[in-house]
Design a protein around this motif. Sequence first.
Motif, PDB file in Angstrom:
ATOM      1  N   ALA A   1      13.531 -40.199 -90.991  1.00 41.03           N
ATOM      2  CA  ALA A   1      13.262 -39.290 -92.105  1.00 41.03           C
ATOM      3  C   ALA A   1      13.628 -37.853 -91.769  1.00 41.03           C
ATOM      4  O   ALA A   1      13.483 -37.399 -90.626  1.00 41.03           O
ATOM      5  CB  ALA A   1      11.787 -39.381 -92.500  1.00 41.03           C
ATOM      6  N   ALA A   2      14.098 -37.150 -92.777  1.00 44.25           N
ATOM      7  CA  ALA A   2      14.370 -35.720 -92.619  1.00 44.25           C
ATOM      8  C   ALA A   2      13.041 -34.968 -92.509  1.00 44.25           C
ATOM      9  O   ALA A   2      12.005 -35.462 -92.960  1.00 44.25           O
ATOM     10  CB  ALA A   2      15.170 -35.219 -93.818  1.00 44.25           C
ATOM     11  N   PRO A   3      13.051 -33.784 -91.924  1.00 47.59           N
ATOM     12  CA  PRO A   3      11.807 -33.007 -91.830  1.00 47.59           C
ATOM     13  C   PRO A   3      11.160 -32.813 -93.198  1.00 47.59           C
ATOM     14  O   PRO A   3      11.819 -32.385 -94.147  1.00 47.59           O
ATOM     15  CB  PRO A   3      12.277 -31.676 -91.229  1.00 47.59           C
ATOM     16  N   GLY A   4       9.873 -33.155 -93.297  1.00 47.73           N
ATOM     17  CA  GLY A   4       9.146 -32.992 -94.541  1.00 47.73           C
ATOM     18  C   GLY A   4       9.347 -34.096 -95.560  1.00 47.73           C
ATOM     19  O   GLY A   4       8.668 -34.113 -96.597  1.00 47.73           O
ATOM     20  N   GLN A   5      10.257 -35.028 -95.299  1.00 48.58           N
ATOM     21  CA  GLN A   5      10.551 -36.084 -96.273  1.00 48.58           C
ATOM     22  C   GLN A   5       9.471 -37.162 -96.301  1.00 48.58           C
ATOM     23  O   GLN A   5       9.092 -37.651 -97.362  1.00 48.58           O
ATOM     24  CB  GLN A   5      11.913 -36.712 -95.958  1.00 48.58           C
ATOM     25  N   LEU A   6       8.963 -37.541 -95.131  1.00 52.45           N
ATOM     26  CA  LEU A   6       7.939 -38.582 -95.040  1.00 52.45           C
ATOM     27  C   LEU A   6       6.577 -37.906 -95.132  1.00 52.45           C
ATOM     28  O   LEU A   6       6.155 -37.195 -94.214  1.00 52.45           O
ATOM     29  CB  LEU A   6       8.097 -39.341 -93.717  1.00 52.45           C
ATOM     30  N   VAL A   7       5.880 -38.126 -96.231  1.00 51.75           N
ATOM     31  CA  VAL A   7       4.645 -37.381 -96.489  1.00 51.75           C
ATOM     32  C   VAL A   7       3.395 -38.143 -96.066  1.00 51.75           C
ATOM     33  O   VAL A   7       2.303 -37.561 -96.026  1.00 51.75           O
ATOM     34  CB  VAL A   7       4.536 -36.986 -97.974  1.00 51.75           C
ATOM     35  N   SER A   8       3.514 -39.439 -95.742  1.00 52.39           N
ATOM     36  CA  SER A   8       2.348 -40.207 -95.335  1.00 52.39           C
ATOM     37  C   SER A   8       2.785 -41.497 -94.673  1.00 52.39           C
ATOM     38  O   SER A   8       3.778 -42.113 -95.068  1.00 52.39           O
ATOM     39  CB  SER A   8       1.471 -40.523 -96.558  1.00 52.39           C
ATOM     40  N   VAL A   9       2.019 -41.913 -93.644  1.00 58.22           N
ATOM     41  CA  VAL A   9       2.255 -43.188 -92.974  1.00 58.22           C
ATOM     42  C   VAL A   9       0.937 -43.968 -92.973  1.00 58.22           C
ATOM     43  O   VAL A   9      -0.116 -43.427 -93.265  1.00 58.22           O
ATOM     44  CB  VAL A   9       2.764 -42.997 -91.523  1.00 58.22           C
ATOM     45  N   SER A  10       1.012 -45.248 -92.621  1.00 60.17           N
ATOM     46  CA  SER A  10      -0.205 -46.053 -92.620  1.00 60.17           C
ATOM     47  C   SER A  10      -1.122 -45.630 -91.471  1.00 60.17           C
ATOM     48  O   SER A  10      -0.665 -45.112 -90.452  1.00 60.17           O
ATOM     49  CB  SER A  10       0.144 -47.538 -92.490  1.00 60.17           C
ATOM     50  N   PHE A  11      -2.409 -45.881 -91.637  1.00 63.34           N
ATOM     51  CA  PHE A  11      -3.370 -45.510 -90.593  1.00 63.34           C
ATOM     52  C   PHE A  11      -3.111 -46.258 -89.295  1.00 63.34           C
ATOM     53  O   PHE A  11      -3.455 -45.792 -88.208  1.00 63.34           O
ATOM     54  CB  PHE A  11      -4.802 -45.760 -91.085  1.00 63.34           C
ATOM     55  N   LEU A  12      -2.468 -47.430 -89.375  1.00 66.18           N
ATOM     56  CA  LEU A  12      -2.163 -48.201 -88.170  1.00 66.18           C
ATOM     57  C   LEU A  12      -1.114 -47.514 -87.297  1.00 66.18           C
ATOM     58  O   LEU A  12      -1.007 -47.818 -86.107  1.00 66.18           O
ATOM     59  CB  LEU A  12      -1.674 -49.601 -88.549  1.00 66.18           C
ATOM     60  N   ALA A  13      -0.357 -46.610 -87.870  1.00 68.84           N
ATOM     61  CA  ALA A  13       0.674 -45.911 -87.100  1.00 68.84           C
ATOM     62  C   ALA A  13       0.078 -45.074 -85.972  1.00 68.84           C
ATOM     63  O   ALA A  13       0.764 -44.737 -85.006  1.00 68.84           O
ATOM     64  CB  ALA A  13       1.509 -45.024 -88.016  1.00 68.84           C
TER      65      ALA A  13
ATOM     66  N   ALA B   1      -2.580 -49.295 -79.582  1.00 67.31           N
ATOM     67  CA  ALA B   1      -2.365 -50.695 -79.235  1.00 67.31           C
ATOM     68  C   ALA B   1      -1.306 -51.350 -80.104  1.00 67.31           C
ATOM     69  O   ALA B   1      -0.727 -52.371 -79.719  1.00 67.31           O
ATOM     70  CB  ALA B   1      -3.666 -51.482 -79.342  1.00 67.31           C
ATOM     71  N   LEU B   2      -1.031 -50.767 -81.269  1.00 61.51           N
ATOM     72  CA  LEU B   2      -0.105 -51.388 -82.213  1.00 61.51           C
ATOM     73  C   LEU B   2       1.169 -50.588 -82.438  1.00 61.51           C
ATOM     74  O   LEU B   2       2.208 -51.163 -82.762  1.00 61.51           O
ATOM     75  CB  LEU B   2      -0.802 -51.587 -83.571  1.00 61.51           C
ATOM     76  N   SER B   3       1.075 -49.291 -82.306  1.00 63.28           N
ATOM     77  CA  SER B   3       2.191 -48.431 -82.692  1.00 63.28           C
ATOM     78  C   SER B   3       2.837 -47.747 -81.497  1.00 63.28           C
ATOM     79  O   SER B   3       2.169 -46.997 -80.770  1.00 63.28           O
ATOM     80  CB  SER B   3       1.702 -47.368 -83.682  1.00 63.28           C
ATOM     81  N   PRO B   4       4.144 -47.950 -81.293  1.00 59.18           N
ATOM     82  CA  PRO B   4       4.833 -47.233 -80.220  1.00 59.18           C
ATOM     83  C   PRO B   4       5.037 -45.753 -80.536  1.00 59.18           C
ATOM     84  O   PRO B   4       5.394 -44.971 -79.663  1.00 59.18           O
ATOM     85  CB  PRO B   4       6.176 -47.964 -80.127  1.00 59.18           C
ATOM     86  N   LEU B   5       4.792 -45.386 -81.788  1.00 58.77           N
ATOM     87  CA  LEU B   5       4.964 -43.997 -82.215  1.00 58.77           C
ATOM     88  C   LEU B   5       3.623 -43.372 -82.593  1.00 58.77           C
ATOM     89  O   LEU B   5       3.545 -42.511 -83.460  1.00 58.77           O
ATOM     90  CB  LEU B   5       5.926 -43.934 -83.414  1.00 58.77           C
ATOM     91  N   HIS B   6       2.550 -43.807 -81.911  1.00 61.17           N
ATOM     92  CA  HIS B   6       1.223 -43.313 -82.281  1.00 61.17           C
ATOM     93  C   HIS B   6       1.069 -41.812 -82.064  1.00 61.17           C
ATOM     94  O   HIS B   6       0.323 -41.150 -82.798  1.00 61.17           O
ATOM     95  CB  HIS B   6       0.140 -44.085 -81.524  1.00 61.17           C
ATOM     96  N   VAL B   7       1.754 -41.258 -81.079  1.00 57.52           N
ATOM     97  CA  VAL B   7       1.678 -39.803 -80.853  1.00 57.52           C
ATOM     98  C   VAL B   7       2.355 -39.069 -82.004  1.00 57.52           C
ATOM     99  O   VAL B   7       1.814 -38.104 -82.559  1.00 57.52           O
ATOM    100  CB  VAL B   7       2.321 -39.432 -79.507  1.00 57.52           C
TER     101      VAL B   7
ATOM    102  N   ALA C   1       2.779 -40.151 -84.949  1.00 57.75           N
ATOM    103  CA  ALA C   1       2.038 -40.390 -86.188  1.00 57.75           C
ATOM    104  C   ALA C   1       0.913 -39.387 -86.396  1.00 57.75           C
ATOM    105  O   ALA C   1       0.459 -39.179 -87.530  1.00 57.75           O
ATOM    106  CB  ALA C   1       1.484 -41.812 -86.201  1.00 57.75           C
ATOM    107  N   GLU C   2       0.448 -38.773 -85.326  1.00 59.30           N
ATOM    108  CA  GLU C   2      -0.622 -37.780 -85.459  1.00 59.30           C
ATOM    109  C   GLU C   2      -0.184 -36.573 -86.277  1.00 59.30           C
ATOM    110  O   GLU C   2      -1.017 -35.813 -86.785  1.00 59.30           O
ATOM    111  CB  GLU C   2      -1.082 -37.313 -84.069  1.00 59.30           C
ATOM    112  N   THR C   3       1.111 -36.366 -86.414  1.00 62.80           N
ATOM    113  CA  THR C   3       1.611 -35.213 -87.172  1.00 62.80           C
ATOM    114  C   THR C   3       1.740 -35.503 -88.664  1.00 62.80           C
ATOM    115  O   THR C   3       2.117 -34.620 -89.428  1.00 62.80           O
ATOM    116  CB  THR C   3       2.983 -34.767 -86.626  1.00 62.80           C
ATOM    117  N   TYR C   4       1.460 -36.750 -89.064  1.00 60.37           N
ATOM    118  CA  TYR C   4       1.575 -37.134 -90.474  1.00 60.37           C
ATOM    119  C   TYR C   4       0.201 -37.420 -91.076  1.00 60.37           C
ATOM    120  O   TYR C   4      -0.670 -37.962 -90.398  1.00 60.37           O
ATOM    121  CB  TYR C   4       2.421 -38.407 -90.628  1.00 60.37           C
TER     122      TYR C   4
END
Length: 291
Positions: free
Chosen positions: A51-63, A67-73, A75-78
């Motif tokens: 996603a472009a900066p600012g394009q993705l406005v929300s992700v699932s709480f599982l992100a 234990a489940l998300s390789p991008l959990h760090v 995801a904290e910014t979303y």
Amino acid sequence: MRKRRRKSRNGFLRSALCAAAALLLSPVHAEPPARVMSLNLCTDVLAMPLAAPGQLVSVSFLARDPALSPLHVEAETYPVNHGRAEEVFLARPDLVLTGTYTLHNTTQLLKRLDMQVAEFSFVQTLDTIPDDIRRMGALLGRERQAEAMAADFEAQLAGIEARRCARRPTALAYEQNGVAVGEGTLAHSVLAAAGFRNLAAERGISGMAPFPLELVVSERPDVIIIPSGESEGPALGARVPRHRALRALPETRIGAFVPPGTWSCGGPAVLDAVKALDALRQEIAPCGEAP
């Protein structure tokens, strides 16, 4: 002379009409969606790197679950969502990303509200990931970035698979409650790419199914891959992959081995799981030695 002029004029008109029709029928490149919501972990891990900066406005709480998300760090910014239609309706995104296997009520309601929804399949293997990356790139208007990411994924995977040899130790991906991962799964394709034989698949398991502890002990796999941690509170089912009977297999290596979350969903991070298991396979069954 007049007939010739008339024919020439009619031919010109026909050509002009054909050209106009072609313009009308040619696809119009729509503007990329400015506001995108992802309701599913597997679309999260595809959308976040593209996603472009600012394009993705929300992700699932599982992100945000380590234990489940390789991008959990990341995801904290979303902002996060819980996949509820009310959340989506209030946010008014231009595009909603989700999976075909969860949130069916939400998805159907959003479609009835004429919201733009893109669904990604439940069936994920290493072979499907590059196409999923390219599709996500097209949805986000990030085709160039997606093509570079998909091509890099394919090149790295081909390099790992080229190191495989006749020596293929057995492995079992053993989950909570004694469930094993079999054929047709992302984990199975990862094991195969790294040069392992999937014991569950060889015993006829497709998808995920119980694999009795007694059978594990009698089969004596070379490697048992257990979950790295628990995302929720402790449960009795979590003890099965760590049963003391498994520790009675002196030649079996038991451990997480796979970085947390890297084979939960089909995204670029799956390569980290392949690399980790490839390194393990080279350690326990080097190709230079006779089988």
